[in-house]
Scaffold this motif. Sequence first.
Motif, PDB file in Angstrom:
ATOM      1  N   ALA A 187       0.852  -1.184   0.000  1.00 11.12           N
ATOM      2  CA  ALA A 187       0.000   0.000   0.000  1.00 11.12           C
ATOM      3  C   ALA A 187       0.890   1.238   0.000  1.00 11.12           C
ATOM      4  CB  ALA A 187      -0.916   0.009   1.212  1.00 11.12           C
ATOM      5  N   ASN A 188       0.308   2.354  -0.355  1.00 13.98           N
ATOM      6  CA  ASN A 188       1.052   3.605  -0.281  1.00 13.98           C
ATOM      7  C   ASN A 188       1.301   3.969   1.178  1.00 13.98           C
ATOM      8  OD1 ASN A 188       1.301   4.166  -3.053  1.00 13.98           O
ATOM      9  ND2 ASN A 188      -0.778   4.978  -3.119  1.00 13.98           N
ATOM     10  N   ALA A 189       2.445   4.615   1.425  1.00 18.09           N
ATOM     11  CA  ALA A 189       2.796   4.992   2.790  1.00 18.09           C
ATOM     12  C   ALA A 189       3.645   6.245   2.769  1.00 18.09           C
ATOM     13  CB  ALA A 189       3.536   3.853   3.490  1.00 18.09           C
ATOM     14  N   ASN A 190       3.664   6.951   3.890  1.00 16.41           N
ATOM     15  CA  ASN A 190       4.543   8.112   4.038  1.00 16.41           C
ATOM     16  C   ASN A 190       5.930   7.615   4.443  1.00 16.41           C
ATOM     17  OD1 ASN A 190       1.645   9.251   5.339  1.00 16.41           O
ATOM     18  ND2 ASN A 190       2.625  10.570   3.830  1.00 16.41           N
ATOM     19  N   ILE A 191       6.948   8.002   3.678  1.00 15.00           N
ATOM     20  CA  ILE A 191       8.298   7.504   3.965  1.00 15.00           C
ATOM     21  C   ILE A 191       9.151   8.560   4.662  1.00 15.00           C
ATOM     22  CG2 ILE A 191       8.188   5.992   1.958  1.00 15.00           C
ATOM     23  CD1 ILE A 191      10.208   7.887   0.599  1.00 15.00           C
ATOM     24  N   GLY A 192       8.576   9.688   5.032  1.00 12.29           N
ATOM     25  CA  GLY A 192       9.336  10.719   5.729  1.00 12.29           C
ATOM     26  C   GLY A 192       9.802  11.811   4.792  1.00 12.29           C
ATOM     27  N   SER A 193      10.922  12.411   5.147  1.00 12.74           N
ATOM     28  CA  SER A 193      11.417  13.551   4.371  1.00 12.74           C
ATOM     29  C   SER A 193      12.241  13.091   3.176  1.00 12.74           C
ATOM     30  CB  SER A 193      12.267  14.454   5.273  1.00 12.74           C
ATOM     31  OG  SER A 193      13.399  13.736   5.743  1.00 12.74           O
ATOM     32  N   ALA A 194      12.417  13.987   2.229  1.00 11.15           N
ATOM     33  CA  ALA A 194      13.225  13.709   1.047  1.00 11.15           C
ATOM     34  C   ALA A 194      13.650  15.032   0.428  1.00 11.15           C
ATOM     35  CB  ALA A 194      12.442  12.874   0.035  1.00 11.15           C
ATOM     36  N   THR A 195      14.744  14.983  -0.312  1.00 10.97           N
ATOM     37  CA  THR A 195      15.223  16.168  -1.020  1.00 10.97           C
ATOM     38  C   THR A 195      15.464  15.818  -2.482  1.00 10.97           C
ATOM     39  OG1 THR A 195      17.543  15.693  -0.479  1.00 10.97           O
ATOM     40  CG2 THR A 195      16.325  17.137   1.025  1.00 10.97           C
ATOM     41  N   ILE A 196      15.196  16.777  -3.334  1.00 13.17           N
ATOM     42  CA  ILE A 196      15.453  16.626  -4.766  1.00 13.17           C
ATOM     43  C   ILE A 196      16.197  17.873  -5.230  1.00 13.17           C
ATOM     44  CG2 ILE A 196      14.443  16.389  -7.057  1.00 13.17           C
ATOM     45  CD1 ILE A 196      12.033  15.040  -5.775  1.00 13.17           C
ATOM     46  N   ARG A 197      17.378  17.682  -5.776  1.00 13.60           N
ATOM     47  CA  ARG A 197      18.160  18.774  -6.332  1.00 13.60           C
ATOM     48  C   ARG A 197      18.456  18.432  -7.781  1.00 13.60           C
ATOM     49  NH1 ARG A 197      16.672  20.113  -1.953  1.00 13.60           N
ATOM     50  NH2 ARG A 197      17.924  20.577  -0.101  1.00 13.60           N
ATOM     51  N   GLY A 198      18.556  19.437  -8.612  1.00 17.57           N
ATOM     52  CA  GLY A 198      18.872  19.114  -9.996  1.00 17.57           C
ATOM     53  C   GLY A 198      18.914  20.318 -10.898  1.00 17.57           C
ATOM     54  N   ALA A 199      19.100  20.032 -12.168  1.00 17.56           N
ATOM     55  CA  ALA A 199      19.162  21.079 -13.183  1.00 17.56           C
ATOM     56  C   ALA A 199      18.655  20.512 -14.500  1.00 17.56           C
ATOM     57  CB  ALA A 199      20.588  21.598 -13.349  1.00 17.56           C
ATOM     58  N   GLU A 200      18.099  21.393 -15.310  1.00 12.56           N
ATOM     59  CA  GLU A 200      17.580  21.013 -16.619  1.00 12.56           C
ATOM     60  C   GLU A 200      18.064  21.999 -17.664  1.00 12.56           C
ATOM     61  OE1 GLU A 200      13.244  21.306 -17.663  1.00 12.56           O
ATOM     62  OE2 GLU A 200      13.440  19.123 -17.725  1.00 12.56           O
ATOM     63  N   MET A 201      18.481  21.475 -18.798  1.00 11.26           N
ATOM     64  CA  MET A 201      18.976  22.315 -19.881  1.00 11.26           C
ATOM     65  C   MET A 201      18.270  21.936 -21.179  1.00 11.26           C
ATOM     66  SD  MET A 201      21.139  22.397 -22.770  1.00 11.26           S
ATOM     67  CE  MET A 201      22.412  21.160 -22.628  1.00 11.26           C
ATOM     68  N   SER A 202      17.928  22.936 -21.974  1.00  9.48           N
ATOM     69  CA  SER A 202      17.315  22.666 -23.274  1.00  9.48           C
ATOM     70  C   SER A 202      17.915  23.582 -24.323  1.00  9.48           C
ATOM     71  CB  SER A 202      15.791  22.852 -23.220  1.00  9.48           C
ATOM     72  OG  SER A 202      15.460  24.198 -22.977  1.00  9.48           O
ATOM     73  N   TRP A 203      17.900  23.104 -25.561  1.00 15.42           N
ATOM     74  CA  TRP A 203      18.445  23.853 -26.690  1.00 15.42           C
ATOM     75  C   TRP A 203      17.506  23.669 -27.874  1.00 15.42           C
ATOM     76  CZ3 TRP A 203      22.578  21.898 -30.521  1.00 15.42           C
ATOM     77  CH2 TRP A 203      22.919  22.920 -31.422  1.00 15.42           C
ATOM     78  N   ASP A 204      16.963  24.776 -28.344  1.00 14.33           N
ATOM     79  CA  ASP A 204      16.031  24.777 -29.470  1.00 14.33           C
ATOM     80  C   ASP A 204      16.729  25.436 -30.649  1.00 14.33           C
ATOM     81  OD1 ASP A 204      13.870  24.660 -31.099  1.00 14.33           O
ATOM     82  OD2 ASP A 204      12.520  25.768 -29.793  1.00 14.33           O
ATOM     83  N   TYR A 205      16.884  24.686 -31.769  1.00 16.30           N
ATOM     84  CA  TYR A 205      17.662  25.196 -32.893  1.00 16.30           C
ATOM     85  C   TYR A 205      16.934  24.920 -34.207  1.00 16.30           C
ATOM     86  CZ  TYR A 205      21.669  26.051 -35.941  1.00 16.30           C
ATOM     87  OH  TYR A 205      22.503  26.552 -36.906  1.00 16.30           O
ATOM     88  N   PRO A 206      16.609  25.961 -34.978  1.00 16.43           N
ATOM     89  CA  PRO A 206      15.919  25.737 -36.253  1.00 16.43           C
ATOM     90  C   PRO A 206      16.866  25.177 -37.308  1.00 16.43           C
ATOM     91  CG  PRO A 206      16.380  28.073 -35.970  1.00 16.43           C
ATOM     92  CD  PRO A 206      16.795  27.402 -34.697  1.00 16.43           C
ATOM     93  N   LEU A 207      16.328  24.349 -38.175  1.00 12.02           N
ATOM     94  CA  LEU A 207      17.090  23.769 -39.280  1.00 12.02           C
ATOM     95  C   LEU A 207      16.451  24.225 -40.586  1.00 12.02           C
ATOM     96  CD1 LEU A 207      17.481  20.151 -37.857  1.00 12.02           C
ATOM     97  CD2 LEU A 207      19.186  21.982 -37.813  1.00 12.02           C
ATOM     98  N   GLY A 208      16.932  25.343 -41.101  1.00 17.13           N
ATOM     99  CA  GLY A 208      16.326  25.899 -42.299  1.00 17.13           C
ATOM    100  C   GLY A 208      14.940  26.442 -42.017  1.00 17.13           C
ATOM    101  N   ARG A 209      14.122  26.497 -43.061  1.00 22.34           N
ATOM    102  CA  ARG A 209      12.770  27.033 -42.916  1.00 22.34           C
ATOM    103  C   ARG A 209      11.753  25.983 -42.510  1.00 22.34           C
ATOM    104  NH1 ARG A 209      12.124  30.981 -48.261  1.00 22.34           N
ATOM    105  NH2 ARG A 209      13.853  32.408 -47.748  1.00 22.34           N
ATOM    106  N   ARG A 210      12.094  24.714 -42.666  1.00 20.27           N
ATOM    107  CA  ARG A 210      11.091  23.677 -42.453  1.00 20.27           C
ATOM    108  C   ARG A 210      11.433  22.687 -41.347  1.00 20.27           C
ATOM    109  NH1 ARG A 210       8.752  21.601 -48.266  1.00 20.27           N
ATOM    110  NH2 ARG A 210       7.820  23.583 -48.956  1.00 20.27           N
ATOM    111  N   GLY A 211      12.527  22.910 -40.644  1.00 21.37           N
ATOM    112  CA  GLY A 211      12.912  21.940 -39.637  1.00 21.37           C
ATOM    113  C   GLY A 211      13.344  22.586 -38.337  1.00 21.37           C
ATOM    114  N   ALA A 212      13.433  21.775 -37.306  1.00 20.95           N
ATOM    115  CA  ALA A 212      13.865  22.253 -36.002  1.00 20.95           C
ATOM    116  C   ALA A 212      14.421  21.082 -35.210  1.00 20.95           C
ATOM    117  CB  ALA A 212      12.707  22.900 -35.239  1.00 20.95           C
TER     118      ALA A 212
END
Length: 200
Positions: A49-74
């Motif tokens: 069953a679901n249960a409370n497991i206490g405290s937790a920490t989440i650290r992180g980073a996210e990176m994205s890069w958007d680059y067009p390829l000519g007039r019809r692509g990306a």
Amino acid sequence: GHPDLVPETSKSTDLGFTYTTRERSSKWQVTAFSTDLENLIEYDFASAANANIGSATIRGAEMSWDYPLGRRGASFFQATYLDTEDGLGQPLLRRPEWSGSWTLHGAFSKHLNGDITVVYVGSRADVDPITFERATADSYTTASIALAYSLWDGVELTGRVLTVADADYHEVLGYPAPGRQYMFGLRLGVDTAARWQGRP
């Protein structure tokens, strides 16, 4: 299913930056985040069953890069780094340290467009489905292809192939992925569907 379960709470902080080139030909985004959780809800295999497991920490980073390829692509690239820890110093289940994806989208003609997507999920902590002890799930990489062909205005014929290489992997230990899949469909625009139903 668990009368003693209490709501989990969290405090989060995000800091992000966006950079667009002078010609607006590409865009970079970087975000760092930190989350502290209390009474985190996770599935407890001992009690089934679901249960409370206490405290937790989440650290992180996210990176994205958007680059067009000519007039019809990306091209779109995204990567995420995670560092997780529960109250006992163990990494949280099924949260990979590294994950990412790359999508290449393009219009091949006036009527045909599509994309290719590659997804990477790194190794991560999990639970052995037999012993219920902690185990490590292997990393995996999958690719999918999607196409859409415009038959006429507002009507598209679509096709998709998932897990092109028919990779053998587990998103969750004990539950193997289905492998290569084929999907076909017909997409109707809102206006087209209304006309077919006789509505203005």
